[in-house]
Design a protein around this motif. Sequence first.
Motif, mmCIF file in Angstrom:
data_model
loop_
_atom_site.group_PDB
_atom_site.id
_atom_site.type_symbol
_atom_site.label_atom_id
_atom_site.label_comp_id
_atom_site.label_asym_id
_atom_site.label_seq_id
_atom_site.Cartn_x
_atom_site.Cartn_y
_atom_site.Cartn_z
ATOM 1 N N ARG A 159 49.798 -2.869 14.137
ATOM 2 C CA ARG A 159 50.579 -2.276 13.052
ATOM 3 C C ARG A 159 51.644 -3.243 12.524
ATOM 4 N NH1 ARG A 159 55.421 -0.617 15.529
ATOM 5 N NH2 ARG A 159 55.236 -0.727 17.786
ATOM 6 N N LEU A 160 51.883 -4.350 13.243
ATOM 7 C CA LEU A 160 52.883 -5.319 12.786
ATOM 8 C C LEU A 160 52.376 -6.141 11.603
ATOM 9 C CD1 LEU A 160 54.375 -6.551 16.198
ATOM 10 C CD2 LEU A 160 54.912 -4.508 14.836
ATOM 11 N N GLY A 161 51.075 -6.157 11.392
ATOM 12 C CA GLY A 161 50.524 -6.762 10.190
ATOM 13 C C GLY A 161 50.555 -8.273 10.147
ATOM 14 N N LEU A 162 50.594 -8.925 11.295
ATOM 15 C CA LEU A 162 50.618 -10.385 11.356
ATOM 16 C C LEU A 162 49.382 -10.896 12.081
ATOM 17 C CD1 LEU A 162 54.344 -10.934 12.417
ATOM 18 C CD2 LEU A 162 53.400 -11.139 10.116
ATOM 19 N N ARG A 163 48.878 -12.036 11.625
ATOM 20 C CA ARG A 163 47.762 -12.704 12.298
ATOM 21 C C ARG A 163 48.295 -13.926 13.031
ATOM 22 N NH1 ARG A 163 44.035 -15.167 9.638
ATOM 23 N NH2 ARG A 163 44.998 -15.209 7.576
ATOM 24 N N LEU A 164 47.924 -14.074 14.301
ATOM 25 C CA LEU A 164 48.328 -15.225 15.101
ATOM 26 C C LEU A 164 47.295 -16.335 14.920
ATOM 27 C CD1 LEU A 164 50.304 -16.384 17.238
ATOM 28 C CD2 LEU A 164 48.809 -15.411 18.989
ATOM 29 N N LYS A 165 47.745 -17.494 14.482
ATOM 30 C CA LYS A 165 46.845 -18.630 14.261
ATOM 31 C C LYS A 165 46.913 -19.573 15.460
ATOM 32 C CE LYS A 165 45.728 -22.327 10.959
ATOM 33 N NZ LYS A 165 44.316 -21.940 10.868
ATOM 34 N N LEU A 166 45.756 -19.782 16.108
ATOM 35 C CA LEU A 166 45.662 -20.616 17.307
ATOM 36 C C LEU A 166 44.620 -21.704 17.087
ATOM 37 C CD1 LEU A 166 45.379 -17.741 19.961
ATOM 38 C CD2 LEU A 166 47.457 -19.026 19.404
ATOM 39 N N SER A 167 44.849 -22.862 17.716
ATOM 40 C CA SER A 167 43.787 -23.855 17.812
ATOM 41 C C SER A 167 42.837 -23.432 18.926
ATOM 42 C CB SER A 167 44.371 -25.238 18.115
ATOM 43 O OG SER A 167 44.905 -25.253 19.435
ATOM 44 N N ALA A 168 41.662 -24.042 18.974
ATOM 45 C CA ALA A 168 40.706 -23.726 20.043
ATOM 46 C C ALA A 168 41.304 -24.027 21.410
ATOM 47 C CB ALA A 168 39.416 -24.513 19.836
ATOM 48 N N ALA A 169 42.044 -25.131 21.502
ATOM 49 C CA ALA A 169 42.664 -25.504 22.780
ATOM 50 C C ALA A 169 43.730 -24.495 23.183
ATOM 51 C CB ALA A 169 43.256 -26.903 22.692
ATOM 52 N N CYS B 248 55.569 -11.805 22.666
ATOM 53 C CA CYS B 248 56.986 -11.728 22.284
ATOM 54 C C CYS B 248 57.244 -12.488 20.985
ATOM 55 C CB CYS B 248 57.869 -12.285 23.401
ATOM 56 S SG CYS B 248 57.924 -11.278 24.904
ATOM 57 N N LEU B 249 56.555 -13.602 20.807
ATOM 58 C CA LEU B 249 56.669 -14.377 19.577
ATOM 59 C C LEU B 249 56.232 -13.546 18.368
ATOM 60 C CD1 LEU B 249 57.004 -17.102 18.009
ATOM 61 C CD2 LEU B 249 54.655 -17.640 18.697
ATOM 62 N N VAL B 250 55.125 -12.808 18.509
ATOM 63 C CA VAL B 250 54.654 -11.960 17.412
ATOM 64 C C VAL B 250 55.693 -10.888 17.083
ATOM 65 C CG1 VAL B 250 52.863 -10.338 16.669
ATOM 66 C CG2 VAL B 250 52.227 -12.394 17.953
ATOM 67 N N GLN B 251 56.295 -10.303 18.106
ATOM 68 C CA GLN B 251 57.324 -9.288 17.866
ATOM 69 C C GLN B 251 58.532 -9.891 17.154
ATOM 70 O OE1 GLN B 251 57.381 -7.919 22.048
ATOM 71 N NE2 GLN B 251 56.805 -5.894 21.321
ATOM 72 N N ALA B 252 58.922 -11.108 17.543
ATOM 73 C CA ALA B 252 60.034 -11.774 16.868
ATOM 74 C C ALA B 252 59.688 -12.073 15.412
ATOM 75 C CB ALA B 252 60.395 -13.067 17.602
ATOM 76 N N ALA B 253 58.457 -12.493 15.161
ATOM 77 C CA ALA B 253 58.037 -12.800 13.796
ATOM 78 C C ALA B 253 58.066 -11.550 12.922
ATOM 79 C CB ALA B 253 56.643 -13.419 13.809
ATOM 80 N N TRP B 254 57.608 -10.425 13.480
ATOM 81 C CA TRP B 254 57.687 -9.166 12.732
ATOM 82 C C TRP B 254 59.144 -8.847 12.402
ATOM 83 C CZ3 TRP B 254 60.147 -4.560 14.076
ATOM 84 C CH2 TRP B 254 59.884 -3.481 13.229
ATOM 85 N N ALA B 255 60.031 -8.998 13.372
ATOM 86 C CA ALA B 255 61.449 -8.705 13.148
ATOM 87 C C ALA B 255 62.015 -9.593 12.043
ATOM 88 C CB ALA B 255 62.233 -8.902 14.446
ATOM 89 N N PRO C 8 74.823 0.379 20.850
ATOM 90 C CA PRO C 8 74.988 -1.030 21.209
ATOM 91 C C PRO C 8 75.152 -1.265 22.710
ATOM 92 C CG PRO C 8 76.979 -0.186 20.169
ATOM 93 C CD PRO C 8 75.931 0.874 20.016
ATOM 94 N N LEU C 9 75.514 -0.238 23.464
ATOM 95 C CA LEU C 9 75.591 -0.392 24.921
ATOM 96 C C LEU C 9 74.192 -0.569 25.504
ATOM 97 C CD1 LEU C 9 77.233 -0.339 27.571
ATOM 98 C CD2 LEU C 9 76.985 2.158 27.562
ATOM 99 N N GLU C 10 73.223 0.171 24.962
ATOM 100 C CA GLU C 10 71.863 0.131 25.484
ATOM 101 C C GLU C 10 70.999 -0.932 24.801
ATOM 102 O OE1 GLU C 10 71.198 4.700 27.023
ATOM 103 O OE2 GLU C 10 70.055 3.988 25.303
ATOM 104 N N GLY C 11 71.154 -1.079 23.474
ATOM 105 C CA GLY C 11 70.306 -1.986 22.717
ATOM 106 C C GLY C 11 68.972 -1.357 22.363
ATOM 107 N N TRP C 12 68.016 -2.209 21.973
ATOM 108 C CA TRP C 12 66.718 -1.703 21.516
ATOM 109 C C TRP C 12 65.652 -2.771 21.728
ATOM 110 C CZ3 TRP C 12 65.819 3.212 20.495
ATOM 111 C CH2 TRP C 12 64.578 3.568 19.936
ATOM 112 N N ILE C 13 64.427 -2.335 21.953
ATOM 113 C CA ILE C 13 63.289 -3.239 22.076
ATOM 114 C C ILE C 13 62.621 -3.356 20.707
ATOM 115 C CG2 ILE C 13 60.980 -3.507 23.078
ATOM 116 C CD1 ILE C 13 62.135 -2.177 25.627
ATOM 117 N N VAL C 14 62.529 -4.582 20.213
ATOM 118 C CA VAL C 14 62.052 -4.797 18.851
ATOM 119 C C VAL C 14 60.623 -4.272 18.689
ATOM 120 C CG1 VAL C 14 61.151 -7.129 19.259
ATOM 121 C CG2 VAL C 14 61.983 -6.501 17.007
ATOM 122 N N SER C 15 60.402 -3.574 17.585
ATOM 123 C CA SER C 15 59.139 -2.972 17.150
ATOM 124 C C SER C 15 58.816 -1.659 17.870
ATOM 125 C CB SER C 15 57.947 -3.936 17.250
ATOM 126 O OG SER C 15 57.421 -4.036 18.557
ATOM 127 N N ALA C 16 59.696 -1.195 18.762
ATOM 128 C CA ALA C 16 59.474 0.117 19.412
ATOM 129 C C ALA C 16 59.739 1.244 18.410
ATOM 130 C CB ALA C 16 60.399 0.267 20.613
#
Length: 276
Positions: free
Chosen positions: A218-228, A247-254, A268-276
């Motif tokens: 649902r984040l709508g991002l494609r991860l581009k990888l080399s074969a290696a 985690c990188l994908v979640q950061a990119a969505w943010a 702010p005492l508890e914070g939040w998990i990105v994309s939750a």
Amino acid sequence: MTTAPATLIGVDFSSAPSRAKPIVLASGSLHGRVLRLDGVQRFATLAAFADWLRQPGPWLGGFDLPFGLPRELVQHLGWPTDWAACMDHYAAQPRPALRDTFAAFCDARPAGQKFAHRACDGPAGSSPSMKWVNPPVAWMLHAGLPLLRAAGVGLPAHQPPAELQGTDRLALEAYPGLLARELIGARSYKSDTAAKQTPDRLIARKDLLEALEQGRSRLGLRLKLSAAQRDALADDARGDTLDAALCLVQAAWAATRPGWGLPPGIDPLEGWIVSA
């Protein structure tokens, strides 16, 4: 829309890193809706990771460790309810004392309700940040957050905007299990135990990578990888490199969302998990 920094990072953290089980940092860059994995670094000590954090930015990162404790727990213990003061107090406590304090809290509560939870635990499916075993996320908070704060990294879920002015290194709390479950359900894709590093888990990692590359979340991002890179992520049976990539994908969505995708009115005492 937030402008994505040139560098995005995802960090699979360990509170007791070693050469066999290092902290893994995946870095990438966003090109439209395509997230390119640019590299992976490993840190065998907390000191080496702290040195990296102090380097100049800009970057936005997703870190697989909690940045706060449940308000219910903090109030019960009579600790400061200001986040910075609470984290100062927490970091100053030796772990055996914290373990005894948390165990006493749990022992006094009914079965099935032993731990206090943050508001983000339900939607993220994450372990309570006071948990000291399996997984020891309380120790990840104890070891990792002081490094971020000492390096002057900005923490948008916990600090007011005025405190973030002039900060070009920003950290968000991420959780790879949240994204992994969306893509492959409850299938296990990793294990630190050699005997449990099975062909089924290898297949699950490959399926997870395929889903990331096709952008099926649902984040709508494609991860581009080399074969290696694809082979390296699949072959890491511990899953640490893949977790850093998640985690990188979640950061990119943010990076593409107003206010880093954090919901309005979070504690702010508890914070939040990105994309939750």
